[in-house]
Design an enzyme around this catalytic site. Structure first.
Site, short mmCIF file in Angstrom:
data_model
loop_
_atom_site.label_atom_id
_atom_site.label_comp_id
_atom_site.label_asym_id
_atom_site.label_seq_id
_atom_site.Cartn_x
_atom_site.Cartn_y
_atom_site.Cartn_z
N ARG A 1 -3.34 -69.86 -1.65
CA ARG A 1 -2.09 -70.42 -2.20
C ARG A 1 -1.64 -71.62 -1.36
NH1 ARG A 1 -1.86 -65.08 -3.78
NH2 ARG A 1 -2.01 -64.99 -6.05
N ASP B 1 -8.70 -67.50 -4.76
CA ASP B 1 -7.68 -67.07 -5.72
C ASP B 1 -7.60 -68.14 -6.81
OD1 ASP B 1 -5.31 -65.75 -6.88
OD2 ASP B 1 -5.24 -64.70 -4.97
N HIS C 1 -7.87 -63.29 -10.69
CA HIS C 1 -7.59 -64.23 -9.60
C HIS C 1 -8.76 -65.18 -9.35
CE1 HIS C 1 -3.66 -62.73 -8.37
NE2 HIS C 1 -4.12 -61.51 -8.57
N ASP D 1 -7.80 -56.75 -7.99
CA ASP D 1 -6.40 -56.54 -8.39
C ASP D 1 -6.04 -57.40 -9.59
OD1 ASP D 1 -6.82 -58.80 -6.75
OD2 ASP D 1 -4.68 -58.97 -6.34
N GLU D 2 -5.01 -56.98 -10.27
CA GLU D 2 -4.30 -57.80 -11.26
C GLU D 2 -5.25 -58.58 -12.17
OE1 GLU D 2 -0.16 -58.60 -8.89
OE2 GLU D 2 -1.82 -59.93 -8.42
N TRP E 1 -1.96 -51.00 -2.09
CA TRP E 1 -0.88 -52.01 -2.01
C TRP E 1 0.27 -51.72 -2.95
CZ3 TRP E 1 0.80 -55.70 -5.70
CH2 TRP E 1 0.04 -55.79 -6.88
N TYR F 1 4.49 -56.11 3.03
CA TYR F 1 4.22 -57.44 2.49
C TYR F 1 5.20 -58.39 3.19
CZ TYR F 1 0.77 -56.68 -1.19
OH TYR F 1 -0.39 -56.42 -1.88
N ASP G 1 5.56 -61.47 3.05
CA ASP G 1 6.14 -62.58 2.30
C ASP G 1 7.52 -62.19 1.77
OD1 ASP G 1 4.61 -60.79 0.71
OD2 ASP G 1 4.58 -62.20 -0.96
N THR H 1 0.97 -66.45 0.57
CA THR H 1 1.56 -67.71 1.03
C THR H 1 2.09 -68.62 -0.09
OG1 THR H 1 -0.63 -68.72 1.07
CG2 THR H 1 0.16 -67.73 3.13
C1 ACM Z 1 -1.91 -57.93 -4.50
O1 ACM Z 1 -0.83 -58.06 -3.93
N1 ACM Z 1 -2.11 -58.45 -5.70
C2 ACM Z 1 -3.01 -57.23 -3.88
#
Ligand code: ACM
Length: 548
Positions: free
Chosen positions: A155, A184, A255, A321-322, A388, A413, A415, A464
């Site tokens: 990022r 990503d 991603h 993920d996602e 996570w 996390y 952030d 980030t």
């Molecule tokens: C994540 O925060 N997508 C692993």
């Protein structure tokens, strides 16, 4: 002494007892390093010696007979791995014994804290000074073998020197796993020789969303960068000198838009015009995911062949993920693959994708780790899970016999904002204060002792999107990473019984160390004027609880 992370046991000798007086380190202090202690020896000369202006010449095991105290390093087969015993005595000087080279190295980090903030500088501020250390014994060993920090360099890219600096900051806090989030949607950051467009195209985006994705503002200039394979070798070697393992992450099948922008055939070409996709310029989760084709598998096997040559880590992170399934649902190619494999739905297609690389890595003597979504659909026995989305994934994985790294977003996390005040820079998500992180417990309470053995350890994650400079990364990471390090290393009691007041008291000493290291941490009184970039651009992510 105010050590952070707190050691198992520490006791100062009375100055009146025989040999109980302080030890003085000065220009004539020698360093004796026994077999197998080279990393600590080199680090003491290159860092501690440089910081204090002490040459630390090699000397005899017990030091010069008439001279100042010596520092001696040795392995001790009686101690477990990573454990150390540091003894400071007027007669023997500073003796560090470790169960292995890592233990001696962690002992050297403790010695640095005992000397004081000057030991954390790059160059001496008081050349020729002598440093007094009270006579004492510290006995110490880590709670967990996996004490991790994840850094997202996709990022916002962090140039190599910044990464090396973070490895030094990790070592100073006895953290030992650097999870390197290298790819990503917003950028591919590692050179892959057989697929040069991954970095020629995939490492650069034309502009960047300023702040949260709801912000109307853009930074209208290109952003990017990548690590050459030589850079990676340097980072891995630098980490190894500090007993830090670098775990690379190549995130897939979601991603992956930067990779698709570089090689459009990796995407779902029968659903969208992937040739018109750029590297993504905003934040969130994109529907542009990898196509479940043989071509994609072969391409990524090629990527992993180069990754395995660069990274000796047993664990290789494949993301997972996602991954939205929308394009797969619309793709004839994906549908054909699903039918050919006899799979029930697109979720099983994702499990098939991960299982392929699980087998591929296992056949090469490595172990797959991925985000907890990889549990959906079944995993090979050796695979491990980074939990996570709370504790749930970790509990399920441990009960199924998989190893687990606990990094629940609600707790670690970094952030996420650390205070509810209006001056916090670009707030994201939950408020997680220093106290909250200090009270984080990595082992889920519902696990039996047998299941809990699968918890390899814990990890703090730094995403980030809103950290566009090393100073912003510092602000989010510190001081919370110091609290996290104590959670990961020290034998703390249950969360409700943890003595946060004592931790805060020790932090007053630790802030002076962070100052000497040049860390732009969040001061306890709130952001400094130049750290304020208030929250007009930010709001919580959807589905998250309201900000305080
Ligand atoms: C994540 O925060 N997508 C692993």
């Amino acid at each position: 002494m105010d050590l952070i992370p707190a050691p198992r046991a520490a006791a100062e000798n009375s100055p009146e007892s025989p040999g109980g007086g302080p030890v003085v380190l000065g220009p004539r202090t020698t360093l004796w390093a026994g077999p197998g202690t080279g990393t600590a020896e080199r680090w003491l000369r290159s860092h501690l010696g440089a910081a204090l202006g002490l040459p630390l010449p090699p000397g005899p095991e017990n030091g010069p007979e008439d001279g100042p105290a010596a520092v001696s390093l040795r392995l001790d087969a009686e101690l477990p791995p990573e454990a150390y015993r540091l003894a400071v005595t007027a007669a023997g000087g500073v003796g560090i014994r470790g169960g292995d080279a890592a233990g001696v190295f962690w002992g050297a980090q403790t010695l640095r804290q005992l000397i004081g903030p000057d030991a954390f500088r790059r160059a001496p501020v008081r050349p020729g000074a002598r440093y007094e250390i009270a006579a004492q014994v510290v006995e110490d060993a880590p709670r967990f073998g996996w004490r991790g920090l994840m850094l997202d360099v996709s990022r916002h890219f962090m140039p190599k020197d910044g990464v090396l600096r973070y490895l030094d900051l990790m070592a100073a806090h006895k953290l030992n796993v650097f999870h390197f989030h290298l790819t990503d949607d917003q950028g591919w950051r590692v050179e892959i020789k057989r697929h040069p467009k991954l970095t020629a195209t995939g490492a650069w985006r034309s502009r960047t969303k300023s702040g949260h994705r709801a912000s109307p503002l853009w930074e209208e200039k290109p952003h990017g960068g990548f690590y050459t394979q030589d850079d990676i070798r340097e980072i891995v070697a630098y980490a190894a000198e500090r007993h830090i393992t670098v775990v690379p992450e190549i995130d897939m099948p979601g991603h992956s838009q930067a990779a698709i922008a570089a090689y459009p055939e990796l995407g779902n070409t029968d659903v969208i015009d992937t040739a018109s996709l750029g590297v993504w310029d905003t934040w969130g989760i994109t529907e542009n995911v990898l196509a479940p084709t043989d071509n994609t598998l072969r391409f990524y096997e090629g990527v992993f062949e180069e990754i395995l040559e660069l990274f000796p880590s047993t664990f290789i992170h494949v993301g997972g993920d996602e991954c939205p399934k929308e394009q797969w649902r619309r793709s004839g190619t994906a549908k054909a693959r699903l039918n050919e494999l006899g799979l029930a739905d697109e979720d099983e297609l994702q499990a098939w994708f991960i299982a392929h690389f699980d087998r591929w890595l296992t056949a090469r003597g490595r172990r797959l780790i991925g985000w907890d979504e990889i549990l959906e659909g079944g995993l090979a026995p050796g695979a491990a899970v980074a939990s996570w989305r709370g504790y749930r994934g970790g509990v399920t994985a441990a009960r199924a016999g998989h190893d687990v790294v606990m990094c629940p977003e609600q707790h670690v996390y970094l952030d996420h904002r650390q205070d509810g005040g209006p001056d916090e820079p670009v707030p994201i998500g939950y408020v997680r204060t220093l106290r909250d992180v200090y009270r984080f417990e990595p082992v889920p309470a519902e696990l039996t002792p047998e299941e809990a053995r699968h918890v390899l350890g814990t990890q703090a994650n730094l995403w980030t999107e809103v950290m566009d400079s090393p100073a912003r990364v510092d602000y989010q990471a510190f001081p919370r990473l110091a609290a996290f390090a104590e959670v990961a290393w020290s034998a703390l009691p249950a969360p409700a019984e943890r003595d946060f007041a004592d931790f805060e008291r020790r932090m007053t000493t630790h802030y002076a160390r962070l100052d000497a290291l040049g860390v732009a941490y969040r001061p306890p009184t709130g952001p400094l004027p130049w750290q304020r970039r208030p929250g007009i651009l930010g709001r919580p992510r959807e589905g998250e609880p309201p900000q305080v």
